[in-house]
Design a protein around this motif. Structure first.
Motif, PDB file in Angstrom:
ATOM      1  N   MET A   1       0.790  -1.184   0.192  1.00 35.47           N
ATOM      2  CA  MET A   1      -0.011  -0.023   0.106  1.00 35.47           C
ATOM      3  C   MET A   1       0.876   1.440  -0.078  1.00 35.47           C
ATOM      4  O   MET A   1       1.833   1.285   0.620  1.00 35.47           O
ATOM      5  CB  MET A   1      -0.884  -0.098   1.191  1.00 35.47           C
ATOM      6  N   SER A   2       0.593   2.245  -0.680  1.00 33.35           N
ATOM      7  CA  SER A   2       1.346   3.451  -1.099  1.00 33.35           C
ATOM      8  C   SER A   2       1.063   4.422   0.249  1.00 33.35           C
ATOM      9  O   SER A   2       0.181   4.179   0.980  1.00 33.35           O
ATOM     10  CB  SER A   2       1.106   4.110  -2.311  1.00 33.35           C
ATOM     11  N   ARG A   3       2.235   5.130   0.413  1.00 31.04           N
ATOM     12  CA  ARG A   3       2.081   6.049   1.625  1.00 31.04           C
ATOM     13  C   ARG A   3       1.040   7.106   1.223  1.00 31.04           C
ATOM     14  O   ARG A   3       0.814   7.793   0.024  1.00 31.04           O
ATOM     15  CB  ARG A   3       3.507   6.950   1.592  1.00 31.04           C
ATOM     16  N   PRO A   4       0.191   7.604   2.195  1.00 28.64           N
ATOM     17  CA  PRO A   4      -0.696   8.623   1.783  1.00 28.64           C
ATOM     18  C   PRO A   4       0.068   9.961   1.551  1.00 28.64           C
ATOM     19  O   PRO A   4       1.085  10.416   2.059  1.00 28.64           O
ATOM     20  CB  PRO A   4      -1.292   8.968   3.069  1.00 28.64           C
ATOM     21  N   MET A   5      -0.592  10.907   0.592  1.00 28.80           N
ATOM     22  CA  MET A   5       0.036  12.126  -0.134  1.00 28.80           C
ATOM     23  C   MET A   5      -0.113  13.059   1.176  1.00 28.80           C
ATOM     24  O   MET A   5      -1.459  13.182   1.722  1.00 28.80           O
ATOM     25  CB  MET A   5      -0.789  12.153  -1.389  1.00 28.80           C
ATOM     26  N   GLN A   6       0.618  13.711   1.225  1.00 28.50           N
ATOM     27  CA  GLN A   6       0.401  14.999   2.325  1.00 28.50           C
ATOM     28  C   GLN A   6       0.511  16.200   1.196  1.00 28.50           C
ATOM     29  O   GLN A   6       1.432  16.399   0.666  1.00 28.50           O
ATOM     30  CB  GLN A   6       1.634  15.094   3.271  1.00 28.50           C
ATOM     31  N   ILE A   7      -0.609  17.216   1.916  1.00 22.27           N
ATOM     32  CA  ILE A   7      -0.661  18.400   1.055  1.00 22.27           C
ATOM     33  C   ILE A   7       0.068  19.457   1.849  1.00 22.27           C
ATOM     34  O   ILE A   7       0.182  19.463   3.145  1.00 22.27           O
ATOM     35  CB  ILE A   7      -1.967  18.722   0.982  1.00 22.27           C
ATOM     36  N   HIS A   8       1.067  20.317   1.299  1.00 18.59           N
ATOM     37  CA  HIS A   8       1.758  21.486   1.890  1.00 18.59           C
ATOM     38  C   HIS A   8       0.932  22.230   2.673  1.00 18.59           C
ATOM     39  O   HIS A   8      -0.304  22.663   2.215  1.00 18.59           O
ATOM     40  CB  HIS A   8       2.517  22.226   0.801  1.00 18.59           C
ATOM     41  N   ARG A   9       1.139  22.513   3.994  1.00 14.23           N
ATOM     42  CA  ARG A   9       0.308  23.418   4.658  1.00 14.23           C
ATOM     43  C   ARG A   9      -0.370  24.824   4.090  1.00 14.23           C
ATOM     44  O   ARG A   9      -1.349  25.159   4.349  1.00 14.23           O
ATOM     45  CB  ARG A   9       0.981  23.586   5.995  1.00 14.23           C
ATOM     46  N   LEU A  10       0.454  25.471   3.212  1.00 16.38           N
ATOM     47  CA  LEU A  10       0.159  26.464   2.653  1.00 16.38           C
ATOM     48  C   LEU A  10      -1.100  26.380   1.736  1.00 16.38           C
ATOM     49  O   LEU A  10      -1.831  27.387   1.776  1.00 16.38           O
ATOM     50  CB  LEU A  10       1.311  27.232   1.728  1.00 16.38           C
ATOM     51  N   ASN A  24     -11.832  30.968   7.672  1.00 17.65           N
ATOM     52  CA  ASN A  24     -11.117  30.174   6.434  1.00 17.65           C
ATOM     53  C   ASN A  24     -10.210  29.401   7.046  1.00 17.65           C
ATOM     54  O   ASN A  24      -9.399  29.303   7.743  1.00 17.65           O
ATOM     55  CB  ASN A  24     -10.095  31.599   5.968  1.00 17.65           C
ATOM     56  N   PRO A  25     -10.567  28.089   6.326  1.00 18.84           N
ATOM     57  CA  PRO A  25      -9.864  26.837   6.718  1.00 18.84           C
ATOM     58  C   PRO A  25      -8.514  26.412   6.101  1.00 18.84           C
ATOM     59  O   PRO A  25      -8.088  25.509   5.856  1.00 18.84           O
ATOM     60  CB  PRO A  25     -11.013  25.490   6.394  1.00 18.84           C
ATOM     61  N   SER A  26      -8.080  27.799   5.858  1.00 20.12           N
ATOM     62  CA  SER A  26      -6.669  27.560   4.888  1.00 20.12           C
ATOM     63  C   SER A  26      -6.126  28.902   5.282  1.00 20.12           C
ATOM     64  O   SER A  26      -6.173  29.730   5.548  1.00 20.12           O
ATOM     65  CB  SER A  26      -7.245  27.650   3.228  1.00 20.12           C
ATOM     66  N   LEU A  27      -4.641  28.368   5.027  1.00 19.78           N
ATOM     67  CA  LEU A  27      -3.635  29.799   5.348  1.00 19.78           C
ATOM     68  C   LEU A  27      -3.796  30.570   4.312  1.00 19.78           C
ATOM     69  O   LEU A  27      -3.435  31.898   4.333  1.00 19.78           O
ATOM     70  CB  LEU A  27      -2.131  29.144   5.313  1.00 19.78           C
ATOM     71  N   LEU A  28      -4.318  30.529   3.103  1.00 17.11           N
ATOM     72  CA  LEU A  28      -4.225  31.612   2.112  1.00 17.11           C
ATOM     73  C   LEU A  28      -5.796  32.082   1.883  1.00 17.11           C
ATOM     74  O   LEU A  28      -6.833  31.308   1.955  1.00 17.11           O
ATOM     75  CB  LEU A  28      -4.043  30.799   0.569  1.00 17.11           C
ATOM     76  N   SER A  29      -5.614  33.659   1.774  1.00 23.86           N
ATOM     77  CA  SER A  29      -6.953  34.160   1.646  1.00 23.86           C
ATOM     78  C   SER A  29      -6.985  34.313   0.082  1.00 23.86           C
ATOM     79  O   SER A  29      -6.156  35.338  -0.406  1.00 23.86           O
ATOM     80  CB  SER A  29      -7.263  35.351   2.358  1.00 23.86           C
ATOM     81  N   TRP A  30      -7.745  33.722  -0.758  1.00 23.30           N
ATOM     82  CA  TRP A  30      -7.617  33.931  -2.241  1.00 23.30           C
ATOM     83  C   TRP A  30      -8.949  33.698  -2.772  1.00 23.30           C
ATOM     84  O   TRP A  30      -9.503  32.580  -2.924  1.00 23.30           O
ATOM     85  CB  TRP A  30      -6.701  33.015  -2.831  1.00 23.30           C
ATOM     86  N   ASN A  31      -9.316  34.745  -3.568  1.00 19.15           N
ATOM     87  CA  ASN A  31     -10.754  34.492  -4.515  1.00 19.15           C
ATOM     88  C   ASN A  31     -10.146  33.934  -5.552  1.00 19.15           C
ATOM     89  O   ASN A  31      -9.294  34.488  -6.384  1.00 19.15           O
ATOM     90  CB  ASN A  31     -11.268  35.926  -4.749  1.00 19.15           C
ATOM     91  N   VAL A  32     -10.591  32.679  -6.069  1.00 18.57           N
ATOM     92  CA  VAL A  32      -9.821  31.907  -7.037  1.00 18.57           C
ATOM     93  C   VAL A  32     -10.285  32.470  -8.501  1.00 18.57           C
ATOM     94  O   VAL A  32      -9.676  32.207  -9.598  1.00 18.57           O
ATOM     95  CB  VAL A  32     -10.459  30.497  -7.070  1.00 18.57           C
ATOM     96  N   ARG A  33     -11.095  33.572  -8.646  1.00 17.32           N
ATOM     97  CA  ARG A  33     -11.190  34.176  -9.839  1.00 17.32           C
ATOM     98  C   ARG A  33     -10.377  35.470  -9.996  1.00 17.32           C
ATOM     99  O   ARG A  33     -10.132  35.837 -11.182  1.00 17.32           O
ATOM    100  CB  ARG A  33     -12.668  34.856  -9.917  1.00 17.32           C
ATOM    101  N   ASP A  34      -9.380  35.574  -9.033  1.00 21.57           N
ATOM    102  CA  ASP A  34      -8.227  36.513  -9.275  1.00 21.57           C
ATOM    103  C   ASP A  34      -7.058  35.861  -9.450  1.00 21.57           C
ATOM    104  O   ASP A  34      -6.698  34.683  -8.885  1.00 21.57           O
ATOM    105  CB  ASP A  34      -7.924  37.217  -7.803  1.00 21.57           C
ATOM    106  N   PRO A  35      -6.163  36.276 -10.080  1.00 19.58           N
ATOM    107  CA  PRO A  35      -4.954  35.784 -10.131  1.00 19.58           C
ATOM    108  C   PRO A  35      -4.010  35.274  -9.048  1.00 19.58           C
ATOM    109  O   PRO A  35      -4.287  35.930  -8.146  1.00 19.58           O
ATOM    110  CB  PRO A  35      -3.710  36.622 -11.084  1.00 19.58           C
ATOM    111  N   PRO A  36      -3.345  34.346  -9.081  1.00 20.21           N
ATOM    112  CA  PRO A  36      -2.480  33.784  -7.829  1.00 20.21           C
ATOM    113  C   PRO A  36      -1.726  34.744  -7.257  1.00 20.21           C
ATOM    114  O   PRO A  36      -1.455  34.765  -6.012  1.00 20.21           O
ATOM    115  CB  PRO A  36      -1.981  32.492  -8.488  1.00 20.21           C
ATOM    116  N   PHE A  57       7.686  25.691  -3.055  1.00 20.79           N
ATOM    117  CA  PHE A  57       7.481  24.793  -2.121  1.00 20.79           C
ATOM    118  C   PHE A  57       6.761  23.635  -2.876  1.00 20.79           C
ATOM    119  O   PHE A  57       5.733  23.861  -3.824  1.00 20.79           O
ATOM    120  CB  PHE A  57       6.596  24.999  -1.035  1.00 20.79           C
ATOM    121  N   ALA A  58       7.273  22.415  -2.733  1.00 27.42           N
ATOM    122  CA  ALA A  58       6.417  21.153  -3.212  1.00 27.42           C
ATOM    123  C   ALA A  58       5.177  21.127  -2.814  1.00 27.42           C
ATOM    124  O   ALA A  58       5.106  21.369  -1.596  1.00 27.42           O
ATOM    125  CB  ALA A  58       7.118  19.862  -2.985  1.00 27.42           C
TER     126      ALA A  58
END
Length: 199
Positions: A1-10, A24-36, A57-58
């Motif tokens: 069984m493969s190791r579970p993938m971890q997502i970078h905290r950002l 906001n359950p994320s460290l980023l405040s971002w309207n996805v309709r705006d450029p990154p 970051f990976a």
């Protein structure tokens, strides 16, 4: 069984580490309709945009060269996909760009026509509100409805979660959470006429 993938905290969905009162359950405040480049890192200095080294970051551990991102708001994720690609390993920048680019895509007329009248009206309201909010309303209007309008009021990034399945085909797949913007108003057509919004 493969190791579970971890997502970078950002870019991870992390509801269990939220500060009390923070929606906001994320460290980023971002309207996805705006450029990154508009994404704000809410961890630390208020209003700080992401540093170049943070974007590099990976996005996952272990590294993947392709990351498929599913969004539950669009159950038809087989007819359109959000995928981040990088032969050296998908980065935070790759993830944000893939999400942004996906929601800039035109919303196909056939798919829109298959929706209920209520859902169509809500998507059109989101489109009209976006037209009214842009600096070049005419160009935005003429570009037509985008996938991002289908998010309706749920256009704030809520983070990525691992898919948590034993299916090997889902090893490089994660789930995109979106959160609602409470203060968004549904605005009527800025021109008072409603030509076809599809291009």
């Amino acid at each position: 069984m493969s190791r579970p993938m971890q997502i970078h905290r950002l870019v991870a969905h992390q509801p269990f580490t939220m500060v009390e009162g923070d929606k906001n359950p994320s460290l980023l405040s971002w309207n996805v309709r705006d450029p990154p480049t508009m994404a704000i890192n809410s961890d630390g200095i208020p209003g700080r945009k992401l540093y170049p080294h943070e974007l590099a970051f990976a996005a996952t551990n272990p590294l993947v060269t392709t990351l498929r991102i599913l969004c539950g708001i669009f159950p038809d994720s087989d007819s359109w996909r959000i995928e981040a690609h990088n032969p050296r390993g998908v980065t935070v920048r790759d993830v944000l760009k893939a999400i942004y680019d996906a929601f800039q895509q035109p919303y196909p007329h056939e798919e829109f026509s298959a929706l209920s009248a209520k859902t169509q009206r809500r998507i059109l309201d989101s489109y009209y509100a976006r037209v009214r909010a842009t600096a070049d309303a005419r160009a935005t209007w003429e570009a037509g409805i985008q996938r991002g309008d289908g998010l309706m009021k749920h256009f704030w990034f809520g983070g990525l979660s691992s898919s948590f399945t034993d299916d090997p085909e889902m090893d490089s797949t994660c789930i995109l959470s979106m959160r609602i913007e409470e203060d968004t108003l549904a605005l009527s057509s800025p021109t008072g006429i409603v030509p076809s919004p599809f291009r």
